[in-house]
Design an enzyme around this catalytic site. Sequence first.
Site, PDB file in Angstrom:
ATOM      1  N   ASP A  11      -9.380   5.773  -1.641  1.00  0.00           N
ATOM      2  CA  ASP A  11      -8.254   6.391  -2.351  1.00  0.00           C
ATOM      3  C   ASP A  11      -8.813   7.131  -3.573  1.00  0.00           C
ATOM      4  O   ASP A  11     -10.029   7.252  -3.733  1.00  0.00           O
ATOM      5  CB  ASP A  11      -7.208   5.346  -2.750  1.00  0.00           C
ATOM      6  N   TYR A  63      -6.605   6.144   4.567  1.00  0.00           N
ATOM      7  CA  TYR A  63      -6.676   5.164   3.474  1.00  0.00           C
ATOM      8  C   TYR A  63      -5.849   3.920   3.795  1.00  0.00           C
ATOM      9  O   TYR A  63      -6.334   2.786   3.711  1.00  0.00           O
ATOM     10  CB  TYR A  63      -6.202   5.761   2.130  1.00  0.00           C
ATOM     11  N   GLU A 100       0.829  -1.213   0.000  1.00  0.00           N
ATOM     12  CA  GLU A 100       0.000   0.000   0.000  1.00  0.00           C
ATOM     13  C   GLU A 100       0.858   1.255   0.000  1.00  0.00           C
ATOM     14  O   GLU A 100       0.527   2.243  -0.647  1.00  0.00           O
ATOM     15  CB  GLU A 100      -0.957   0.000   1.205  1.00  0.00           C
TER      16      GLU A 100
END
Length: 361
Positions: free
Chosen positions: A145, A127, A44
């Site tokens: 996102d 996020y 991520e």
Amino acid sequence: MSKVDVDVKTARAVGGQLLDWYEQVKRDLPWRRTRDPYKIWVSEVMLQQTRVETVIPYWNRFVELFPTIEALADAPEPNVLKAWEGLGYYSRVRNLQKGAKVVRDKFGGRVPDTPDEISTLPGVGPYTAGAILSIAYDVDVPAVDGNVFRVLSRIFLIEEDIMKPKTRRTFEGLAEFLIPPGRAASFNQGLMELGATVCIPKNPRCHSCPVKEHCRALEEGVQEELPVKEKKKPPRPVDMTAALLRDGDRVLIRRRPDKGLLAGMWEFPGGERVEGLSLEDSLALHLREAFGVTVEPGRLFVQVQHTFSHLQWDMRVFECAITEGLVRESDDVRWVPVGELETYTFPVAHGKVVKELGGLV
Ligand code: SF4
């Protein structure tokens, strides 16, 4: 419940259709083969501002070099930066390593599984927290996102400016409402996948969209006008200069300060063009201030451009000769044989100079 008006029936239909679609089409990405929260965290962080295709080899190498939280927490910082070299936005990996240390020291080496705890980790915003919690631990929390902003703003015709913090809360509330209970991992990834492959910014592929029957933007023909996003200022152009100083096979490099842009990375010495001075005179001034030497800039060795989110460097590197004084080595200043430059971590723009010199980066 979100402030956007969505009835439960529509929410269940959108959630279900998206899940079915995702299970059929999901791309086989290496981080989707693991439930290890640390490795998902790495993916991520890498995927922020970097494309999937670029991230794949970096992720593979990173988790091989640092296979556990402890391995990353214990690794010397230069090794971690080296593994990140080329991905840019180095504050991401510094925060990742700081976060790994917090997990090692405060959470017994286990990535926390609650929103409150995981949000205390450096660099973990709403996020990333949502992505790790849902994908690794199946917690029913949203992960909003840029893709999700786009998809949801289109399906539900939300015309609020997504640059405003309160709009994020609207989208998070809506995304959470849509999650089919217990299925956050697939639902969140499905939304992101839809945004990445079908509901793309320009020319969205609405004919093959699994939720097209619910899409209000499609109904009104305004897909490409959404999401509403206040224009960002374009990056500021900056004229940069740098010196190529040679001593036989060795060239001079120095370490940037520990704080600020590209902190702690190595570079060819120089700086911004000084107002009212030519590039060559600016360079001579920077080197006098940095090392107390007089240099004479000669021929242009190479010109490189690099764009950051807020700056656009146009950097000209000149072959220089020292006409007065000596540059002595220290922890932050080195004369390095060209063949050894690859062991130092350079920002992308300076890495291009190394390549031009014939050293590998
Ligand atoms: S129908 Fe088109 S605009 Fe609407 S969500 Fe699907 S791809 Fe996006």
